[in-house]
Design a protein around this motif. Structure first.
Motif, mmCIF file in Angstrom:
data_model
loop_
_atom_site.group_PDB
_atom_site.id
_atom_site.type_symbol
_atom_site.label_atom_id
_atom_site.label_comp_id
_atom_site.label_asym_id
_atom_site.label_seq_id
_atom_site.Cartn_x
_atom_site.Cartn_y
_atom_site.Cartn_z
ATOM 1 N N ALA A 201 0.878 -1.170 0.000
ATOM 2 C CA ALA A 201 0.000 0.000 0.000
ATOM 3 C C ALA A 201 0.912 1.215 0.000
ATOM 4 O O ALA A 201 1.902 1.269 0.735
ATOM 5 C CB ALA A 201 -0.892 0.000 1.226
ATOM 6 N N GLN A 202 0.582 2.180 -0.829
ATOM 7 C CA GLN A 202 1.338 3.423 -0.905
ATOM 8 C C GLN A 202 0.403 4.565 -0.529
ATOM 9 O O GLN A 202 -0.704 4.663 -1.073
ATOM 10 C CB GLN A 202 1.888 3.631 -2.311
ATOM 11 C CG GLN A 202 2.856 2.553 -2.736
ATOM 12 C CD GLN A 202 3.272 2.715 -4.187
ATOM 13 O OE1 GLN A 202 2.455 3.014 -5.049
ATOM 14 N NE2 GLN A 202 4.560 2.531 -4.443
ATOM 15 N N LEU A 203 0.838 5.401 0.409
ATOM 16 C CA LEU A 203 0.021 6.499 0.901
ATOM 17 C C LEU A 203 0.735 7.820 0.669
ATOM 18 O O LEU A 203 1.949 7.908 0.878
ATOM 19 C CB LEU A 203 -0.229 6.360 2.408
ATOM 20 C CG LEU A 203 -1.163 5.271 2.902
ATOM 21 C CD1 LEU A 203 -0.590 3.892 2.703
ATOM 22 C CD2 LEU A 203 -1.465 5.482 4.373
ATOM 23 N N ALA A 204 -0.033 8.807 0.256
ATOM 24 C CA ALA A 204 0.508 10.155 0.060
ATOM 25 C C ALA A 204 -0.483 11.161 0.630
ATOM 26 O O ALA A 204 -1.674 11.122 0.313
ATOM 27 C CB ALA A 204 0.760 10.431 -1.419
ATOM 28 N N LEU A 205 0.019 12.042 1.468
ATOM 29 C CA LEU A 205 -0.801 13.069 2.097
ATOM 30 C C LEU A 205 -0.632 14.390 1.359
ATOM 31 O O LEU A 205 0.497 14.833 1.121
ATOM 32 C CB LEU A 205 -0.384 13.233 3.564
ATOM 33 C CG LEU A 205 -1.104 14.311 4.372
ATOM 34 C CD1 LEU A 205 -2.592 14.004 4.491
ATOM 35 C CD2 LEU A 205 -0.467 14.442 5.749
ATOM 36 N N PHE A 206 -1.760 14.982 1.004
ATOM 37 C CA PHE A 206 -1.752 16.282 0.331
ATOM 38 C C PHE A 206 -2.516 17.301 1.163
ATOM 39 O O PHE A 206 -3.544 16.984 1.739
ATOM 40 C CB PHE A 206 -2.432 16.192 -1.049
ATOM 41 C CG PHE A 206 -1.594 15.531 -2.099
ATOM 42 C CD1 PHE A 206 -0.760 16.286 -2.916
ATOM 43 C CD2 PHE A 206 -1.649 14.165 -2.279
ATOM 44 C CE1 PHE A 206 0.010 15.677 -3.890
ATOM 45 C CE2 PHE A 206 -0.881 13.545 -3.252
ATOM 46 C CZ PHE A 206 -0.050 14.305 -4.064
ATOM 47 N N VAL B 125 -5.314 21.148 -1.286
ATOM 48 C CA VAL B 125 -5.780 20.565 -2.556
ATOM 49 C C VAL B 125 -6.848 21.479 -3.147
ATOM 50 O O VAL B 125 -7.773 21.907 -2.454
ATOM 51 C CB VAL B 125 -6.338 19.140 -2.328
ATOM 52 C CG1 VAL B 125 -6.967 18.586 -3.594
ATOM 53 C CG2 VAL B 125 -5.223 18.225 -1.837
ATOM 54 N N ARG B 126 -6.702 21.762 -4.432
ATOM 55 C CA ARG B 126 -7.623 22.673 -5.110
ATOM 56 C C ARG B 126 -8.569 21.971 -6.077
ATOM 57 O O ARG B 126 -9.452 22.616 -6.642
ATOM 58 C CB ARG B 126 -6.814 23.732 -5.865
ATOM 59 C CG ARG B 126 -5.941 24.591 -4.962
ATOM 60 C CD ARG B 126 -5.071 25.578 -5.728
ATOM 61 N NE ARG B 126 -4.195 24.987 -6.733
ATOM 62 C CZ ARG B 126 -3.033 24.379 -6.470
ATOM 63 N NH1 ARG B 126 -2.612 24.279 -5.226
ATOM 64 N NH2 ARG B 126 -2.292 23.887 -7.437
ATOM 65 N N ASN B 127 -8.403 20.666 -6.280
ATOM 66 C CA ASN B 127 -9.234 19.975 -7.270
ATOM 67 C C ASN B 127 -9.876 18.692 -6.719
ATOM 68 O O ASN B 127 -9.979 17.685 -7.409
ATOM 69 C CB ASN B 127 -8.419 19.663 -8.520
ATOM 70 C CG ASN B 127 -7.264 18.701 -8.272
ATOM 71 O OD1 ASN B 127 -6.754 18.574 -7.152
ATOM 72 N ND2 ASN B 127 -6.844 18.014 -9.325
ATOM 73 N N ALA B 128 -10.351 18.749 -5.476
ATOM 74 C CA ALA B 128 -10.937 17.562 -4.848
ATOM 75 C C ALA B 128 -12.148 17.037 -5.630
ATOM 76 O O ALA B 128 -12.301 15.821 -5.795
ATOM 77 C CB ALA B 128 -11.322 17.852 -3.405
ATOM 78 N N VAL C 187 -4.159 9.966 -0.320
ATOM 79 C CA VAL C 187 -4.269 9.097 -1.498
ATOM 80 C C VAL C 187 -3.678 7.739 -1.134
ATOM 81 O O VAL C 187 -2.581 7.663 -0.580
ATOM 82 C CB VAL C 187 -3.510 9.697 -2.703
ATOM 83 C CG1 VAL C 187 -3.605 8.781 -3.920
ATOM 84 C CG2 VAL C 187 -4.032 11.094 -3.029
ATOM 85 N N VAL C 188 -4.419 6.665 -1.464
ATOM 86 C CA VAL C 188 -3.955 5.314 -1.177
ATOM 87 C C VAL C 188 -4.010 4.493 -2.458
ATOM 88 O O VAL C 188 -5.064 4.360 -3.086
ATOM 89 C CB VAL C 188 -4.825 4.627 -0.096
ATOM 90 C CG1 VAL C 188 -4.313 3.224 0.191
ATOM 91 C CG2 VAL C 188 -4.869 5.460 1.177
ATOM 92 N N ALA C 189 -2.870 3.949 -2.847
ATOM 93 C CA ALA C 189 -2.777 3.070 -4.015
ATOM 94 C C ALA C 189 -2.316 1.693 -3.548
ATOM 95 O O ALA C 189 -1.601 1.573 -2.554
ATOM 96 C CB ALA C 189 -1.803 3.633 -5.042
ATOM 97 N N ILE D 76 -0.482 8.612 -10.084
ATOM 98 C CA ILE D 76 -1.624 9.385 -9.586
ATOM 99 C C ILE D 76 -1.213 10.777 -9.117
ATOM 100 O O ILE D 76 -1.945 11.753 -9.291
ATOM 101 C CB ILE D 76 -2.302 8.610 -8.440
ATOM 102 C CG1 ILE D 76 -2.799 7.254 -8.961
ATOM 103 C CG2 ILE D 76 -3.426 9.407 -7.803
ATOM 104 C CD1 ILE D 76 -2.979 6.211 -7.913
ATOM 105 N N LEU D 77 -0.044 10.883 -8.521
ATOM 106 C CA LEU D 77 0.394 12.126 -7.879
ATOM 107 C C LEU D 77 0.286 13.371 -8.768
ATOM 108 O O LEU D 77 -0.149 14.422 -8.286
ATOM 109 C CB LEU D 77 1.818 11.974 -7.341
ATOM 110 C CG LEU D 77 2.013 10.890 -6.268
ATOM 111 C CD1 LEU D 77 3.468 10.861 -5.816
ATOM 112 C CD2 LEU D 77 1.076 11.065 -5.106
ATOM 113 N N PRO D 78 0.639 13.299 -10.065
ATOM 114 C CA PRO D 78 0.545 14.512 -10.896
ATOM 115 C C PRO D 78 -0.889 15.037 -11.065
ATOM 116 O O PRO D 78 -1.074 16.203 -11.390
ATOM 117 C CB PRO D 78 1.112 14.070 -12.249
ATOM 118 C CG PRO D 78 1.957 12.878 -11.948
ATOM 119 C CD PRO D 78 1.291 12.199 -10.784
ATOM 120 N N SER D 79 -1.890 14.201 -10.820
ATOM 121 C CA SER D 79 -3.285 14.633 -10.968
ATOM 122 C C SER D 79 -3.762 15.503 -9.816
ATOM 123 O O SER D 79 -4.778 16.188 -9.933
ATOM 124 C CB SER D 79 -4.206 13.413 -11.070
ATOM 125 O OG SER D 79 -3.850 12.622 -12.174
#
Length: 178
Positions: A16-21, A24-27, A108-110, A122-125
């Motif tokens: 599992a890969q997690l990224a905290l943002f 965020v302007r485009n939820a 974000v969880v992948a 996913i990150l660039p989106s």
């Protein structure tokens, strides 16, 4: 890169890969892309996440259920969100833990299998600031987490909050936590 990674199944090479943002302007757009299947991930409200281990437990259950063809939901990603909740109501779980159109903080969880499904796709989106997972402590809301998981002060005198939350996730199928 500030991506938190945890091994879910070493034999099958699943992580599992997690990224905290933050900021965020485009939820709304992200939510639409996830629902349409354009982004292979789930997006969670970090305000309800005490620790990445909480997500790892939910993701591990989701992967096991997918492997055993026992999923309650239609995808491994919605299964992660469903497993985070103590509710057995899918819609309620997705609404509570999934992101809203106006959320400014997003986790974000992948699920990566071998070289497939990397969070890097996913990150660039995400139009927001990628933060360290250590920043989770500044966006989580302890009173909300206690309420969602029905953790009482008496329980915290003999157990940690994380143990209480993870126990509820692990035992969801067997116990009602109302």
């Amino acid at each position: 890169m500030d991506v938190y990674e945890v091994e879910l199944d070493s034999a099958a090479n699943v992580t599992a890969q997690l990224a905290l943002f933050r900021r965020v302007r485009n939820a709304k757009q992200l939510k639409e892309m996830v629902v349409a299947g354009e982004l292979k991930c789930c997006m969670i409200k970090p305000s309800l996440i005490l620790d990445p281990f909480q997500v790892a437990v939910a993701a591990h259950k989701a992967v096991l259920n997918e492997n055993d063809q026992r999923m309650t939901t239609r995808s491994v990603f919605t299964e992660v969100i469903y497993n985070l909740s103590v509710s057995k109501n899918i819609s309620q779980s997705l609404n509570k833990f999934g992101i809203s159109d106006d959320d400014e903080n997003v986790l974000v969880v992948a699920i990566q299998r071998g070289d497939d499904g990397s969070i890097c796709d996913i990150l660039p989106s995400v139009a927001g600031e990628l933060c360290s997972m250590e920043d989770l402590t500044s966006v989580r809301e302890l009173p909300s987490i206690k309420k969602v998981y029905n953790v009482r002060d008496e329980e915290l005198s003999i157990s940690s909050m994380l143990d209480s939350v993870v126990s509820r996730i692990a035992a969801k199928e067997f116990v009602s936590f109302k």
